[in-house]
Scaffold this motif. Structure first.
Motif, PDB file in Angstrom:
ATOM      1  N   SER A  12      90.666  31.147  60.928  1.00  0.00           N
ATOM      2  CA  SER A  12      90.122  29.861  60.512  1.00  0.00           C
ATOM      3  C   SER A  12      91.291  29.227  60.145  1.00  0.00           C
ATOM      4  O   SER A  12      91.216  28.038  60.487  1.00  0.00           O
ATOM      5  CB  SER A  12      89.223  30.160  59.154  1.00  0.00           C
ATOM      6  OG  SER A  12      88.100  30.824  59.577  1.00  0.00           O
ATOM      7  N   GLN A  15      92.830  27.475  63.197  1.00  0.00           N
ATOM      8  CA  GLN A  15      91.968  26.158  63.531  1.00  0.00           C
ATOM      9  C   GLN A  15      91.977  24.987  62.799  1.00  0.00           C
ATOM     10  O   GLN A  15      91.949  24.217  63.209  1.00  0.00           O
ATOM     11  CB  GLN A  15      90.507  26.946  63.738  1.00  0.00           C
ATOM     12  CG  GLN A  15      90.334  27.707  64.875  1.00  0.00           C
ATOM     13  CD  GLN A  15      88.930  28.513  64.703  1.00  0.00           C
ATOM     14  OE1 GLN A  15      87.977  28.424  63.742  1.00  0.00           O
ATOM     15  NE2 GLN A  15      88.533  29.216  65.884  1.00  0.00           N
ATOM     16  N   ILE A  54      88.297  25.824  69.295  1.00  0.00           N
ATOM     17  CA  ILE A  54      87.038  26.228  68.628  1.00  0.00           C
ATOM     18  C   ILE A  54      86.158  26.067  69.819  1.00  0.00           C
ATOM     19  O   ILE A  54      85.581  24.798  70.516  1.00  0.00           O
ATOM     20  CB  ILE A  54      86.800  25.137  67.745  1.00  0.00           C
ATOM     21  CG1 ILE A  54      87.682  25.616  66.558  1.00  0.00           C
ATOM     22  CG2 ILE A  54      85.512  25.258  66.959  1.00  0.00           C
ATOM     23  CD1 ILE A  54      87.563  24.301  65.339  1.00  0.00           C
ATOM     24  N   TRP A  56      82.862  27.404  69.926  1.00  0.00           N
ATOM     25  CA  TRP A  56      81.481  27.368  69.647  1.00  0.00           C
ATOM     26  C   TRP A  56      81.542  27.184  68.136  1.00  0.00           C
ATOM     27  O   TRP A  56      82.215  27.393  67.334  1.00  0.00           O
ATOM     28  CB  TRP A  56      81.067  28.891  69.933  1.00  0.00           C
ATOM     29  CG  TRP A  56      79.683  29.039  69.464  1.00  0.00           C
ATOM     30  CD1 TRP A  56      78.645  28.979  70.351  1.00  0.00           C
ATOM     31  CD2 TRP A  56      78.952  29.640  68.006  1.00  0.00           C
ATOM     32  NE1 TRP A  56      77.379  29.410  69.425  1.00  0.00           N
ATOM     33  CE2 TRP A  56      77.708  29.955  68.121  1.00  0.00           C
ATOM     34  CE3 TRP A  56      79.824  30.087  67.109  1.00  0.00           C
ATOM     35  CZ2 TRP A  56      77.048  30.416  67.364  1.00  0.00           C
ATOM     36  CZ3 TRP A  56      78.983  30.683  65.967  1.00  0.00           C
ATOM     37  CH2 TRP A  56      77.796  30.652  65.989  1.00  0.00           C
ATOM     38  N   THR A  57      80.325  26.339  67.718  1.00  0.00           N
ATOM     39  CA  THR A  57      79.895  26.110  66.207  1.00  0.00           C
ATOM     40  C   THR A  57      78.497  26.226  65.918  1.00  0.00           C
ATOM     41  O   THR A  57      77.670  26.063  66.716  1.00  0.00           O
ATOM     42  CB  THR A  57      80.486  24.692  65.708  1.00  0.00           C
ATOM     43  OG1 THR A  57      79.718  23.627  66.523  1.00  0.00           O
ATOM     44  CG2 THR A  57      82.093  24.508  65.949  1.00  0.00           C
ATOM     45  N   GLY A  61      80.301  25.424  61.224  1.00  0.00           N
ATOM     46  CA  GLY A  61      81.204  26.638  61.014  1.00  0.00           C
ATOM     47  C   GLY A  61      81.597  27.215  62.293  1.00  0.00           C
ATOM     48  O   GLY A  61      80.728  27.557  63.193  1.00  0.00           O
ATOM     49  N   SER A  62      82.702  27.546  62.662  1.00  0.00           N
ATOM     50  CA  SER A  62      83.095  28.422  63.763  1.00  0.00           C
ATOM     51  C   SER A  62      82.835  29.709  63.656  1.00  0.00           C
ATOM     52  O   SER A  62      82.576  30.368  62.955  1.00  0.00           O
ATOM     53  CB  SER A  62      85.000  28.064  64.195  1.00  0.00           C
ATOM     54  OG  SER A  62      85.539  28.749  63.157  1.00  0.00           O
ATOM     55  N   ASN A  65      84.827  31.248  61.089  1.00  0.00           N
ATOM     56  CA  ASN A  65      84.492  30.709  59.510  1.00  0.00           C
ATOM     57  C   ASN A  65      83.200  31.785  59.127  1.00  0.00           C
ATOM     58  O   ASN A  65      83.172  32.196  58.330  1.00  0.00           O
ATOM     59  CB  ASN A  65      84.057  29.524  59.670  1.00  0.00           C
ATOM     60  CG  ASN A  65      85.139  28.240  59.988  1.00  0.00           C
ATOM     61  OD1 ASN A  65      84.795  27.211  60.679  1.00  0.00           O
ATOM     62  ND2 ASN A  65      86.114  28.817  59.684  1.00  0.00           N
TER      63      ASN A  65
END
Length: 86
Positions: A12, A15, A54, A56-57, A61-62, A65
Motif C-alpha cells: 500500500s 502504491q 493499481i 483493481w479497486t 481501496g486496492s 489495502n
C-alpha cells in the motif's frame, strides 16, 4: 496474519508513494519486445514491472489495502481469542 499485514502495508505504501524509478523489473510488453521468446517466457513468471500500479479497486481501496484490513482483522480476532482463553 501479522506478517501478511506487514506485506500488505508495504505494498500500500508503494502504491501511495511510488518510487521515482520502478525497480521491480520489466513490464510484460518490455520483456516481449526486447528479449527473444525463450528468455522472455521465464522472465514473465518471475513478476511484473511496476510494483506501484493499481490494477483493481473496490470501494476506493486496492487489493493491498483490503488485504491489510483483512489481515489486521484476523490478527486482532486471534489475539482476542488467545486473551479470552487465558
Amino acid at each position: 496474519a501479522g506478517f501478511g499485514a506487514f506485506v500488505a502495508a508495504r505494498q500500500s505504501w508503494l502504491q501511495w508513494y511510488p518510487p521515482e524509478v520502478a525497480t521491480c523489473g520489466r513490464d510484460f510488453y518490455g520483456m516481449i519486445e526486447n528479449f527473444p521468446l525463450n528468455r522472455a517466457i521465464p522472465m514473465i513468471f518471475k513478476g511484473s514491472g511496476d510494483c506501484s500500479a493499481i490494477d483493481w479497486t473496490f470501494l476506493g481501496g486496492s487489493i493491498a489495502n483490503w488485504a491489510f484490513v483483512i489481515f489486521s482483522l484476523v490478527f486482532v480476532l486471534a489475539s482476542l481469542m488467545i486473551w479470552r482463553k487465558r
